[in-house]
Design a protein around this motif. Sequence first.
Motif, PDB file in Angstrom:
ATOM      1  N   LEU A 267       0.836  -1.206   0.000  1.00 33.48           N
ATOM      2  CA  LEU A 267       0.000   0.000   0.000  1.00 33.48           C
ATOM      3  C   LEU A 267       0.872   1.259   0.000  1.00 33.48           C
ATOM      4  O   LEU A 267       0.628   2.212  -0.742  1.00 33.48           O
ATOM      5  N   ILE A 268       1.902   1.222   0.825  1.00 36.16           N
ATOM      6  CA  ILE A 268       2.795   2.384   0.891  1.00 36.16           C
ATOM      7  C   ILE A 268       3.536   2.549  -0.447  1.00 36.16           C
ATOM      8  O   ILE A 268       3.669   3.655  -0.977  1.00 36.16           O
ATOM      9  N   ALA A 269       3.958   1.416  -1.023  1.00 37.39           N
ATOM     10  CA  ALA A 269       4.658   1.476  -2.316  1.00 37.39           C
ATOM     11  C   ALA A 269       3.724   2.060  -3.382  1.00 37.39           C
ATOM     12  O   ALA A 269       4.136   2.865  -4.221  1.00 37.39           O
ATOM     13  N   TRP A 270       2.451   1.662  -3.331  1.00 41.77           N
ATOM     14  CA  TRP A 270       1.459   2.211  -4.266  1.00 41.77           C
ATOM     15  C   TRP A 270       1.389   3.741  -4.131  1.00 41.77           C
ATOM     16  O   TRP A 270       1.420   4.470  -5.129  1.00 41.77           O
ATOM     17  N   ALA A 271       1.300   4.202  -2.882  1.00 41.91           N
ATOM     18  CA  ALA A 271       1.173   5.646  -2.651  1.00 41.91           C
ATOM     19  C   ALA A 271       2.408   6.387  -3.172  1.00 41.91           C
ATOM     20  O   ALA A 271       2.288   7.452  -3.792  1.00 41.91           O
ATOM     21  N   GLN A 272       3.575   5.784  -2.949  1.00 36.53           N
ATOM     22  CA  GLN A 272       4.799   6.457  -3.406  1.00 36.53           C
ATOM     23  C   GLN A 272       4.875   6.475  -4.933  1.00 36.53           C
ATOM     24  O   GLN A 272       5.193   7.488  -5.539  1.00 36.53           O
ATOM     25  N   ARG A 273       4.515   5.342  -5.528  1.00 38.61           N
ATOM     26  CA  ARG A 273       4.595   5.225  -6.987  1.00 38.61           C
ATOM     27  C   ARG A 273       3.595   6.174  -7.669  1.00 38.61           C
ATOM     28  O   ARG A 273       3.892   6.776  -8.681  1.00 38.61           O
ATOM     29  N   ARG A 274       2.425   6.276  -7.095  1.00 37.22           N
ATOM     30  CA  ARG A 274       1.349   7.054  -7.738  1.00 37.22           C
ATOM     31  C   ARG A 274       1.241   8.483  -7.214  1.00 37.22           C
ATOM     32  O   ARG A 274       0.280   9.172  -7.533  1.00 37.22           O
ATOM     33  N   ASP A 275       2.160   8.874  -6.344  1.00 37.12           N
ATOM     34  CA  ASP A 275       2.062  10.196  -5.703  1.00 37.12           C
ATOM     35  C   ASP A 275       0.676  10.343  -5.051  1.00 37.12           C
ATOM     36  O   ASP A 275      -0.015  11.349  -5.213  1.00 37.12           O
ATOM     37  N   ALA A 276       0.293   9.285  -4.364  1.00 35.69           N
ATOM     38  CA  ALA A 276      -1.047   9.235  -3.765  1.00 35.69           C
ATOM     39  C   ALA A 276      -0.946   9.331  -2.235  1.00 35.69           C
ATOM     40  O   ALA A 276       0.147   9.267  -1.667  1.00 35.69           O
ATOM     41  N   TYR A 277      -2.104   9.479  -1.594  1.00 38.77           N
ATOM     42  CA  TYR A 277      -2.144   9.556  -0.129  1.00 38.77           C
ATOM     43  C   TYR A 277      -3.055   8.483   0.452  1.00 38.77           C
ATOM     44  O   TYR A 277      -4.067   8.107  -0.146  1.00 38.77           O
ATOM     45  N   ALA A 301       5.251   5.542   7.084  1.00 40.93           N
ATOM     46  CA  ALA A 301       5.355   6.444   5.932  1.00 40.93           C
ATOM     47  C   ALA A 301       4.645   7.759   6.245  1.00 40.93           C
ATOM     48  O   ALA A 301       3.573   8.046   5.724  1.00 40.93           O
ATOM     49  N   ALA A 302       5.293   8.558   7.105  1.00 39.48           N
ATOM     50  CA  ALA A 302       4.642   9.784   7.576  1.00 39.48           C
ATOM     51  C   ALA A 302       4.422  10.803   6.455  1.00 39.48           C
ATOM     52  O   ALA A 302       3.625  11.725   6.605  1.00 39.48           O
ATOM     53  N   ASP A 303       5.115  10.636   5.336  1.00 38.25           N
ATOM     54  CA  ASP A 303       4.935  11.598   4.239  1.00 38.25           C
ATOM     55  C   ASP A 303       3.813  11.195   3.286  1.00 38.25           C
ATOM     56  O   ASP A 303       3.443  11.947   2.394  1.00 38.25           O
ATOM     57  N   ARG A 304       3.271   9.980   3.464  1.00 32.42           N
ATOM     58  CA  ARG A 304       2.235   9.487   2.551  1.00 32.42           C
ATOM     59  C   ARG A 304       0.919   9.173   3.254  1.00 32.42           C
ATOM     60  O   ARG A 304      -0.082   8.920   2.602  1.00 32.42           O
ATOM     61  N   VAL A 305       0.969   9.127   4.594  1.00 30.43           N
ATOM     62  CA  VAL A 305      -0.236   8.727   5.345  1.00 30.43           C
ATOM     63  C   VAL A 305      -0.753   9.904   6.175  1.00 30.43           C
ATOM     64  O   VAL A 305       0.015  10.562   6.878  1.00 30.43           O
ATOM     65  N   ILE A 306      -2.042  10.132   6.060  1.00 26.47           N
ATOM     66  CA  ILE A 306      -2.705  11.084   6.966  1.00 26.47           C
ATOM     67  C   ILE A 306      -3.430  10.183   7.957  1.00 26.47           C
ATOM     68  O   ILE A 306      -4.326   9.424   7.573  1.00 26.47           O
ATOM     69  N   SER A 307      -3.038  10.236   9.216  1.00 30.69           N
ATOM     70  CA  SER A 307      -3.695   9.387  10.200  1.00 30.69           C
ATOM     71  C   SER A 307      -4.767  10.198  10.926  1.00 30.69           C
ATOM     72  O   SER A 307      -4.501  11.308  11.395  1.00 30.69           O
ATOM     73  N   VAL A 308      -5.964   9.645  10.977  1.00 34.57           N
ATOM     74  CA  VAL A 308      -7.072  10.360  11.630  1.00 34.57           C
ATOM     75  C   VAL A 308      -7.438   9.602  12.905  1.00 34.57           C
ATOM     76  O   VAL A 308      -7.752   8.403  12.846  1.00 34.57           O
ATOM     77  N   LEU A 324      -5.565  14.981  13.320  1.00 33.92           N
ATOM     78  CA  LEU A 324      -4.972  14.541  12.053  1.00 33.92           C
ATOM     79  C   LEU A 324      -3.467  14.593  12.222  1.00 33.92           C
ATOM     80  O   LEU A 324      -2.938  15.601  12.710  1.00 33.92           O
ATOM     81  N   LEU A 325      -2.785  13.518  11.832  1.00 35.39           N
ATOM     82  CA  LEU A 325      -1.332  13.584  11.728  1.00 35.39           C
ATOM     83  C   LEU A 325      -1.067  13.811  10.240  1.00 35.39           C
ATOM     84  O   LEU A 325      -1.413  12.962   9.406  1.00 35.39           O
ATOM     85  N   CYS A 326      -0.511  14.951   9.914  1.00 38.22           N
ATOM     86  CA  CYS A 326      -0.438  15.355   8.502  1.00 38.22           C
ATOM     87  C   CYS A 326       0.956  15.158   7.928  1.00 38.22           C
ATOM     88  O   CYS A 326       1.950  15.476   8.590  1.00 38.22           O
ATOM     89  N   PRO A 327       1.050  14.713   6.688  1.00 41.47           N
ATOM     90  CA  PRO A 327       2.337  14.740   5.995  1.00 41.47           C
ATOM     91  C   PRO A 327       2.783  16.203   5.854  1.00 41.47           C
ATOM     92  O   PRO A 327       1.926  17.095   5.736  1.00 41.47           O
ATOM     93  N   PRO A 328       4.096  16.458   5.845  1.00 42.24           N
ATOM     94  CA  PRO A 328       4.561  17.857   5.777  1.00 42.24           C
ATOM     95  C   PRO A 328       3.926  18.625   4.607  1.00 42.24           C
ATOM     96  O   PRO A 328       3.573  19.788   4.753  1.00 42.24           O
ATOM     97  N   ALA A 329       3.727  17.950   3.460  1.00 40.60           N
ATOM     98  CA  ALA A 329       3.208  18.670   2.282  1.00 40.60           C
ATOM     99  C   ALA A 329       1.753  19.097   2.469  1.00 40.60           C
ATOM    100  O   ALA A 329       1.263  19.926   1.695  1.00 40.60           O
ATOM    101  N   LEU A 330       1.057  18.542   3.447  1.00 41.16           N
ATOM    102  CA  LEU A 330      -0.373  18.867   3.587  1.00 41.16           C
ATOM    103  C   LEU A 330      -0.675  19.723   4.810  1.00 41.16           C
ATOM    104  O   LEU A 330      -1.831  20.113   5.013  1.00 41.16           O
ATOM    105  N   ILE A 331       0.327  20.008   5.632  1.00 39.10           N
ATOM    106  CA  ILE A 331      -0.005  20.710   6.882  1.00 39.10           C
ATOM    107  C   ILE A 331      -0.551  22.112   6.609  1.00 39.10           C
ATOM    108  O   ILE A 331      -1.513  22.544   7.247  1.00 39.10           O
ATOM    109  N   GLU A 332       0.025  22.794   5.640  1.00 42.24           N
ATOM    110  CA  GLU A 332      -0.453  24.165   5.376  1.00 42.24           C
ATOM    111  C   GLU A 332      -1.887  24.183   4.856  1.00 42.24           C
ATOM    112  O   GLU A 332      -2.739  24.865   5.430  1.00 42.24           O
TER     113      GLU A 332
END
Length: 470
Positions: A267-277, A301-308, A324-332
Amino acid sequence: MPVQWAGLSPELLLKVDRDSGDRLSAQLEGQLRDAIRTGRLQAGERLPSSRELARLLGLSRGLVQDCYAQLQAEGYLVTRVGSATRVADCAQVVPAPAAPRPAHRTRLIADFRHGVPDLASFPVADWLWATREAARTMPTAELDYGDPRGSSALREVVAGYLRRVRGAAADPALTVVCSGYAQGLSLTLRALAHRGSRIVAYEDPGGPGTARAAAETSGLTAVPVPVDAGGVDVAALDAGGARAVIVTPAHQWPTGVVLAPERRHALIAWAQRRDAYIIEDDYDAEFRYDREPVGSLQGLAADRVISVGTVSKSLAPALRLGWLLCPPALIEPLTDLKRIADRGSPALDQLALARLVESGRYDRHLRRMRTTYAARRTALVTALAQHAPAVRLSGLAAGFHAVAHLPAGVEEPAVVAAARERGVGLYGMSECRTSTCPTPPQLVLGFGNVTERAITEGIGAVAELLGTGP
Ligand SMILES: Cc1ncc(COP(=O)(O)O)c(C=O)c1O
């Protein structure tokens, strides 16, 4: 119930028109009569003092007193010495519009509604203590509009707790406090939509209603992805066009399976490959009975998972608190969306929750609840084994619901309907399937908010509906 105005006079929308040619007293009397007849002023409701009303309308006090006296004589008002003038009990002609009736839940012997913790075990004394402590020690500045991410005290405490208990890579700076999972999900989907995502996948079975509603309001299309014994089917996910997926890795809702280790990596590999979350719904992981809780996917994978996260299962849904635990790219974007949504969650409740966790009272409550739920789970297993041995249970390793597999040929909707006739609330798996297909016949049995005694009685009452033997 009539409004009881304290201290100040109530504001009454009355006006007098000095150019109309009608006597001012007649205008005032007419408007008060109308307000009472139509229910705008209700029986028992207090009127402003004559002095206050005169001041508000720019009239003489004597004129208002005369008007009150006239309406009293007509039976619209009552006045007692030393007490305010009020609307008389029998003055209403048009009944006031009925307040919407709260959703009525029929009284049941046992209600196996899922998703609800034991409400009677809410730690009232601890919450009172925590609220009092929070209010007593709260710096005045905390009463201002604060950081939309939430109180720094709670973010610190929650991040520490999640690192300790969930193996999360939690950073207070990347944590956003929100109103439970519901708000966390909708903020996340909106942030992903702004970033260009168009399709979000959700687990099937799962919570199709919640996923689809949240996706729709965010401008996304929600598509189901199947779940099997190893959790979400990553190959099927990859074959679709989704760039986001909502999953319950630690305890799949509602099947109860754990996402298999190789699937976690896939699942994590999928998110990384597809630039997905990956949106991880970490809803009830604290309650695991057979071994240590399965760690949070976000920790891998803290950069690909938003944990709720939410306290809806651990404390009570009514608190409406989560994070929400946010990936750095989504915190703003997530901070901005939270600001736009409500400018931040209620500060006092956040500080109280921080106190509760910090003081160890939260852990103590969870320990107590684990024992309570374990006993209820045993009661359910025992009652079914005794009364309906043909029913197999699964998904019992964690949380406070289980899946009951009914024998082939038993009709799920008919069982649910017949059980209600017997005073037992049962809920079919078809509600959790995108297709709403009632086969194979299964029930999702919540046992969080049902006492052991009610479980035994409830299962006894519906045993013959469930199929009695192989
Ligand atoms: C699968 C799942 N996740 C999370 C939640 C909690 O939602 P909330 O935090 O909005 O109360 C629920 C509520 O029933 C649920 O069923």
